[in-house]
Scaffold this motif. Structure first.
Motif, PDB file in Angstrom:
ATOM      1  N   TYR A  12       0.837  -1.204   0.000  1.00 30.42           N
ATOM      2  CA  TYR A  12       0.000   0.000   0.000  1.00 30.42           C
ATOM      3  C   TYR A  12       0.875   1.257   0.000  1.00 30.42           C
ATOM      4  CZ  TYR A  12      -4.144  -2.815   1.177  1.00 30.42           C
ATOM      5  OH  TYR A  12      -5.179  -3.711   1.165  1.00 30.42           O
ATOM      6  N   ALA A  13       1.962   1.229   0.763  1.00 26.99           N
ATOM      7  CA  ALA A  13       2.855   2.381   0.815  1.00 26.99           C
ATOM      8  C   ALA A  13       3.493   2.628  -0.551  1.00 26.99           C
ATOM      9  CB  ALA A  13       3.937   2.149   1.874  1.00 26.99           C
ATOM     10  N   ALA A  51       2.244   1.808  -3.413  1.00 25.13           N
ATOM     11  CA  ALA A  51       1.192   2.292  -4.310  1.00 25.13           C
ATOM     12  C   ALA A  51       0.927   3.774  -4.082  1.00 25.13           C
ATOM     13  CB  ALA A  51      -0.088   1.484  -4.099  1.00 25.13           C
ATOM     14  N   LEU A  52       0.904   4.205  -2.832  1.00 21.53           N
ATOM     15  CA  LEU A  52       0.681   5.621  -2.560  1.00 21.53           C
ATOM     16  C   LEU A  52       1.791   6.481  -3.139  1.00 21.53           C
ATOM     17  CD1 LEU A  52      -0.707   5.751   1.093  1.00 21.53           C
ATOM     18  CD2 LEU A  52      -1.902   6.315  -1.013  1.00 21.53           C
ATOM     19  N   LEU A  53       3.025   6.010  -3.039  1.00 19.45           N
ATOM     20  CA  LEU A  53       4.129   6.770  -3.627  1.00 19.45           C
ATOM     21  C   LEU A  53       4.008   6.837  -5.147  1.00 19.45           C
ATOM     22  CD1 LEU A  53       7.207   5.630  -1.510  1.00 19.45           C
ATOM     23  CD2 LEU A  53       6.020   7.826  -1.436  1.00 19.45           C
ATOM     24  N   LEU A  54       3.551   5.764  -5.756  1.00 20.46           N
ATOM     25  CA  LEU A  54       3.441   5.741  -7.222  1.00 20.46           C
ATOM     26  C   LEU A  54       2.323   6.648  -7.734  1.00 20.46           C
ATOM     27  CD1 LEU A  54       4.012   1.952  -8.001  1.00 20.46           C
ATOM     28  CD2 LEU A  54       5.612   3.842  -8.336  1.00 20.46           C
ATOM     29  N   VAL A  55       1.210   6.722  -7.009  1.00 22.91           N
ATOM     30  CA  VAL A  55       0.066   7.509  -7.501  1.00 22.91           C
ATOM     31  C   VAL A  55       0.054   8.927  -6.956  1.00 22.91           C
ATOM     32  CG1 VAL A  55      -1.346   5.451  -7.853  1.00 22.91           C
ATOM     33  CG2 VAL A  55      -1.522   6.706  -5.697  1.00 22.91           C
ATOM     34  N   ASP A  56       1.065   9.298  -6.171  1.00 26.80           N
ATOM     35  CA  ASP A  56       1.154  10.640  -5.590  1.00 26.80           C
ATOM     36  C   ASP A  56       1.238  11.688  -6.695  1.00 26.80           C
ATOM     37  OD1 ASP A  56       1.602  12.844  -3.990  1.00 26.80           O
ATOM     38  OD2 ASP A  56       3.723  12.377  -3.664  1.00 26.80           O
ATOM     39  N   GLU A  57       0.329  12.646  -6.687  1.00 23.76           N
ATOM     40  CA  GLU A  57       0.279  13.676  -7.725  1.00 23.76           C
ATOM     41  C   GLU A  57       0.801  15.022  -7.247  1.00 23.76           C
ATOM     42  OE1 GLU A  57      -3.541  13.820  -9.649  1.00 23.76           O
ATOM     43  OE2 GLU A  57      -3.660  11.643  -9.723  1.00 23.76           O
ATOM     44  N   VAL A  88      -5.802  -0.373  -6.026  1.00 22.67           N
ATOM     45  CA  VAL A  88      -5.185   0.954  -6.014  1.00 22.67           C
ATOM     46  C   VAL A  88      -6.261   2.033  -5.904  1.00 22.67           C
ATOM     47  CG1 VAL A  88      -3.690   2.548  -7.264  1.00 22.67           C
ATOM     48  CG2 VAL A  88      -3.200   0.104  -7.318  1.00 22.67           C
ATOM     49  N   ALA A  89      -7.374   1.850  -6.608  1.00 21.92           N
ATOM     50  CA  ALA A  89      -8.466   2.824  -6.528  1.00 21.92           C
ATOM     51  C   ALA A  89      -9.048   2.885  -5.119  1.00 21.92           C
ATOM     52  CB  ALA A  89      -9.552   2.470  -7.539  1.00 21.92           C
ATOM     53  N   ARG A  90      -9.220   1.728  -4.480  1.00 21.84           N
ATOM     54  CA  ARG A  90      -9.716   1.701  -3.095  1.00 21.84           C
ATOM     55  C   ARG A  90      -8.724   2.361  -2.150  1.00 21.84           C
ATOM     56  NH1 ARG A  90     -11.753  -3.543  -4.369  1.00 21.84           N
ATOM     57  NH2 ARG A  90      -9.795  -4.438  -3.688  1.00 21.84           N
ATOM     58  N   LEU A  91      -7.434   2.155  -2.412  1.00 24.60           N
ATOM     59  CA  LEU A  91      -6.400   2.781  -1.593  1.00 24.60           C
ATOM     60  C   LEU A  91      -6.453   4.300  -1.729  1.00 24.60           C
ATOM     61  CD1 LEU A  91      -3.955   2.384   0.251  1.00 24.60           C
ATOM     62  CD2 LEU A  91      -2.549   2.275  -1.802  1.00 24.60           C
TER      63      LEU A  91
END
Length: 157
Positions: free
Chosen positions: A33-34, A36-42, A65-68
């Motif tokens: 999860y961590a 994924a958050l770094l990858l989708v960080d805008e 990823v969408a739920r996260l």
């Protein structure tokens, strides 16, 4: 299609998430999860990947990823990183006191005309005594299975 929830990590959040990944003591799902958050960080300095691209890189489903993203936006970073635990199932119908009554009933003499207690007879009699709400014979079986030997076994006289 752009994501409905936008993840923008602060520098402090990014450092904490990076520390979570690098320490190696976090739960595997928390680490995923961590990442994924770094990858989708805008935010500035973030990678701003799409859900599909991040999911492919991490080996998870895009829906994960969408739920996260949604959990991050609605509940915050700490809750988003915590592995989601489902609520416990239905509470047990037979508690400790009722279980003791059931065992005592199973160890008592069977009804007249019966050589031994059957599970169905036990369930019916148990409910008739008003010890608890209606239970199935399967619930009675599971409760009695904790004991050995079976109290419904035939007695030699």
């Amino acid at each position: 299609m752009p994501a409905k929830h936008t993840v923008r990590l602060s520098d402090e959040q990014r450092v904490r998430i990076d520390r979570t990944i690098r320490t190696g003591i976090a739960h595997a799902r928390t680490v995923a999860y961590a990442r994924a958050l770094l990858l989708v960080d805008e935010a500035d300095g973030g990678m701003a990947w799409s859900d599909e691209k991040a999911a492919d890189a991490l080996g998870v489903c895009a829906r994960t990823v969408a739920r996260l993203r949604r959990r991050f936006c609605t509940e915050g970073a700490d809750e988003a990183l915590r592995p989601h635990r489902s609520a416990p199932g239905r509470p047990f119908k037979i508690d400790g006191v009722a279980e003791a009554h059931l065992i005592a009933l199973a160890c008592s003499e069977p009804p007249e005309g019966q050589a031994a207690w059957s599970l169905r007879l036990l369930a019916d009699e148990f409910v008739a005594l008003g010890v608890c709400e209606p239970v199935s014979y399967e619930t009675v079986r599971r409760t009695l299975k904790k004991r050995a030997p079976a109290p419904t076994a035939r007695r030699d006289k």
